[in-house]
Design a protein around this motif. Structure first.
Motif, short mmCIF file in Angstrom:
data_model
loop_
_atom_site.label_atom_id
_atom_site.label_comp_id
_atom_site.label_asym_id
_atom_site.label_seq_id
_atom_site.Cartn_x
_atom_site.Cartn_y
_atom_site.Cartn_z
N GLU A 1 0.72 -1.16 0.07
CA GLU A 1 0.17 0.06 -0.03
C GLU A 1 0.81 1.20 0.07
N PHE A 2 1.42 1.27 1.07
CA PHE A 2 2.66 2.43 1.09
C PHE A 2 3.61 2.86 -0.10
N LEU A 3 4.21 1.69 -0.56
CA LEU A 3 5.01 1.78 -1.66
C LEU A 3 4.44 2.07 -2.89
N HIS A 4 3.18 1.52 -3.18
CA HIS A 4 2.36 1.75 -4.25
C HIS A 4 1.85 3.25 -4.35
N GLU A 5 1.36 3.82 -3.17
CA GLU A 5 1.07 5.18 -3.30
C GLU A 5 2.34 6.19 -3.63
N VAL B 1 -13.51 -17.50 -6.59
CA VAL B 1 -13.26 -17.02 -8.06
C VAL B 1 -13.84 -15.70 -8.10
N CYS B 2 -12.93 -14.66 -8.46
CA CYS B 2 -13.13 -13.39 -8.81
C CYS B 2 -13.15 -13.01 -10.22
N ASP B 3 -13.78 -11.95 -10.57
CA ASP B 3 -14.07 -11.56 -11.71
C ASP B 3 -13.94 -10.13 -11.83
N LEU B 4 -12.94 -9.29 -12.02
CA LEU B 4 -12.86 -7.96 -12.07
C LEU B 4 -13.88 -7.23 -12.96
N ASN B 5 -14.58 -6.31 -12.34
CA ASN B 5 -15.60 -5.55 -13.17
C ASN B 5 -14.89 -4.40 -13.92
N LEU C 1 -5.17 -4.94 -13.17
CA LEU C 1 -4.83 -6.19 -12.83
C LEU C 1 -3.73 -6.55 -11.59
N GLU C 2 -2.54 -5.57 -11.67
CA GLU C 2 -1.48 -5.77 -10.70
C GLU C 2 -2.06 -5.40 -9.37
N ARG C 3 -2.82 -4.22 -9.28
CA ARG C 3 -3.26 -3.77 -8.02
C ARG C 3 -4.40 -4.60 -7.37
N PHE C 4 -5.15 -5.29 -8.07
CA PHE C 4 -6.22 -6.27 -7.49
C PHE C 4 -5.47 -7.51 -7.31
N GLY C 5 -4.16 -7.73 -7.74
CA GLY C 5 -3.82 -8.88 -7.51
C GLY C 5 -2.93 -8.67 -6.23
N SER C 6 -2.52 -7.48 -5.89
CA SER C 6 -1.92 -7.11 -4.54
C SER C 6 -2.69 -7.33 -3.46
N VAL C 7 -4.12 -6.61 -3.81
CA VAL C 7 -5.17 -6.78 -2.75
C VAL C 7 -5.69 -8.24 -2.56
N ALA D 1 -11.34 -4.18 -3.25
CA ALA D 1 -11.41 -3.96 -4.65
C ALA D 1 -12.47 -2.51 -5.04
N ALA D 2 -13.55 -2.58 -4.47
CA ALA D 2 -14.46 -1.57 -4.78
C ALA D 2 -13.90 0.09 -4.31
N GLU D 3 -12.65 0.00 -3.62
CA GLU D 3 -11.85 1.22 -3.12
C GLU D 3 -10.74 1.44 -4.12
N LEU D 4 -10.50 0.54 -4.88
CA LEU D 4 -9.40 0.85 -5.95
C LEU D 4 -9.87 1.96 -6.83
N GLU D 5 -8.56 2.68 -7.35
CA GLU D 5 -8.73 3.82 -7.83
C GLU D 5 -9.23 3.42 -9.66
N LEU D 6 -9.11 2.29 -9.83
CA LEU D 6 -9.56 1.86 -11.27
C LEU D 6 -10.46 0.70 -11.18
N GLY D 7 -11.41 0.68 -12.46
CA GLY D 7 -12.05 -0.49 -12.27
C GLY D 7 -13.60 -0.07 -11.53
N GLU D 8 -14.18 -1.23 -11.46
CA GLU D 8 -15.76 -1.15 -10.69
C GLU D 8 -15.95 -2.20 -9.84
N GLY D 9 -14.82 -2.61 -8.98
CA GLY D 9 -15.15 -3.37 -8.14
C GLY D 9 -14.61 -4.87 -8.62
N VAL D 10 -15.33 -5.83 -7.82
CA VAL D 10 -15.23 -7.41 -8.40
C VAL D 10 -16.31 -8.19 -8.02
#
Length: 371
Positions: free
Chosen positions: A87-91, A220-224, A242-248, A292-301
């Motif tokens: 988290e900290f490093l990514h930001e 099983v998770c499907d990114l929206n 994809l990388e950010r959700f993988g980290s989550v 996942a819903a809080e990520l800056e990209l995408g529409e949750g999972v």
């Protein structure tokens, strides 16, 4: 240590790693060189095992405390206890900065468990430097000083950043030797396990389930919204999602001992749990949905859960567990559910999965098409 001394320390560290005959010797040389260069009492190098969601200590060097072995069998810590690496490093990087070291103190107020660990082991301060290989956080260099010694400062953090870069260069050689083996079981974009690793893990887990009754679960998770990101912002941003959700997912999977986190392909991910109860799996999956819903990209999972700890009937193979998790995930996606759908707790999912399997047995993609 003056500028000349530090320069000599950097050269010495690089030479010691180059002279090492085995990966273990190289890692030990790196930790020792960094400890001496920073005038520390203790040093450790840890690797981020993304598929396990854990920081695994490779070597402890210097003045070790009780329980700190030089080369631990499995001294590892869930990354959610030390979230800076995800988290900290990514930001920091997104904000335009580089992978820079930072200082922690036994009396500091930074969130996390490092201060607690320092106090427990009689150390006063430490500097933590991310080790980056191929643009991705690989692990960390950790150097500490005992209580009563001068605290590390920002100048030490700057120097630790340089040392971590030298260590990364040395480790790159070891990484190349392991690359062929890893590629067979690793997704190259996210660093998570791949479908082959999942199949092997599930086959072994279900064999254990039949023998001992251990609970085996599959999420099983499907990114929206991945296609929208690709179409509007470009595939580079889609890869970032994809990388950010993988980290989550790795971060949350660390809450479940023994879990395996994987990318199945495209926008599909999964988590395999062996041992934790179905309720624990659902709780962690809810956390995945929230983060996942809080990520800056995408529409949750959209997440679907299938666990032998729920009333889903006999599970003879991983294929049926996948069918059930797929059907639950499909229902979550169709309903745009902010929470996971759980096979067995939603009885319609079990009927849907079994009916679709009778109509379209066999390969998973064809089954999903029938759904």
């Amino acid at each position: 240590m003056g500028v000349d001394g530090r320069l000599r320390a950097v050269v010495g560290l690089a030479q010691a790693m180059a002279a090492a005959c085995a990966p273990r010797d190289s890692v030990r040389a790196a930790a020792r060189g960094a400890r001496v260069a920073l005038d520390g009492s203790f040093a450790a190098i840890s690797a981020w095992e993304r598929e396990r969601g854990r920081l695994r200590v490779l070597v402890n060097e210097g003045e070790r405390r009780a329980g700190e072995e030089e080369f631990p069998e499995d001294e590892s810590y869930p990354v959610h206890d030390f979230p800076e690496i995800t988290e900290f490093l990514h930001e920091l990087w997104v904000g335009g900065g580089g992978p820079h070291a930072w200082v922690e103190s036994a009396v500091g107020d930074r969130p996390g468990r490092r201060g607690e660990a320092l106090r427990r082991r009689g150390r006063g301060t430490c500097v933590v430097a991310p080790i980056v290989l191929s643009g991705r956080a690989w692990g960390e260099l950790y150097v500490a000083r005992d209580e009563g010694l001068p605290d590390f400062d920002e100048g030490d953090a700057d120097f630790a950043t340089v040392l971590a870069a030298v260590v990364a260069a040395g480790l790159a050689q070891n990484e190349r030797l392991e690359e062929a083996r890893r590629l067979a079981f690793t997704d190259p974009l996210t660093g998570l396990a791949n479908r082959r690793a999942v199949d092997m893990r599930l086959d072994g887990a279900l064999e254990e389930h039949r023998r001992t009754g251990v609970v085996v679960s599959l999420v099983v998770c499907d990114l929206n919204g991945l296609k929208t990101v690709n179409d509007t912002l470009g595939h580079a941003m889609g890869d970032r999602l994809l990388e950010r959700f993988g980290s989550v997912l790795s971060l949350c999977g660390a809450m479940l001992p023994g879990s395996l986190v994987a990318r199945l392909g495209g926008d599909e991910f999964c988590l395999v749990g062996v041992g934790p109860t179905a309720d624990e799996i659902v709780r962690v999956t809810e956390e995945v949905c929230t983060r996942a819903a809080e990520l800056e990209l995408g529409e949750g999972v959209a997440c679907g859960v299938a666990s032998t700890g729920d009333p889903i009937g006999l599970v003879k193979s991983s294929r049926r567990l996948f069918r059930l998790a797929d059907a639950a995930q499909y229902k979550a996606k169709a309903a745009r559910s902010p929470k996971p759908v759980v096979a067995g707790r939603d009885t319609a999912v079990v009927r849907l999965a079994d009916a679709a399997a009778e109509e379209a047995p066999g390969e998973r993609r064809r089954f999903r098409g029938r759904l």
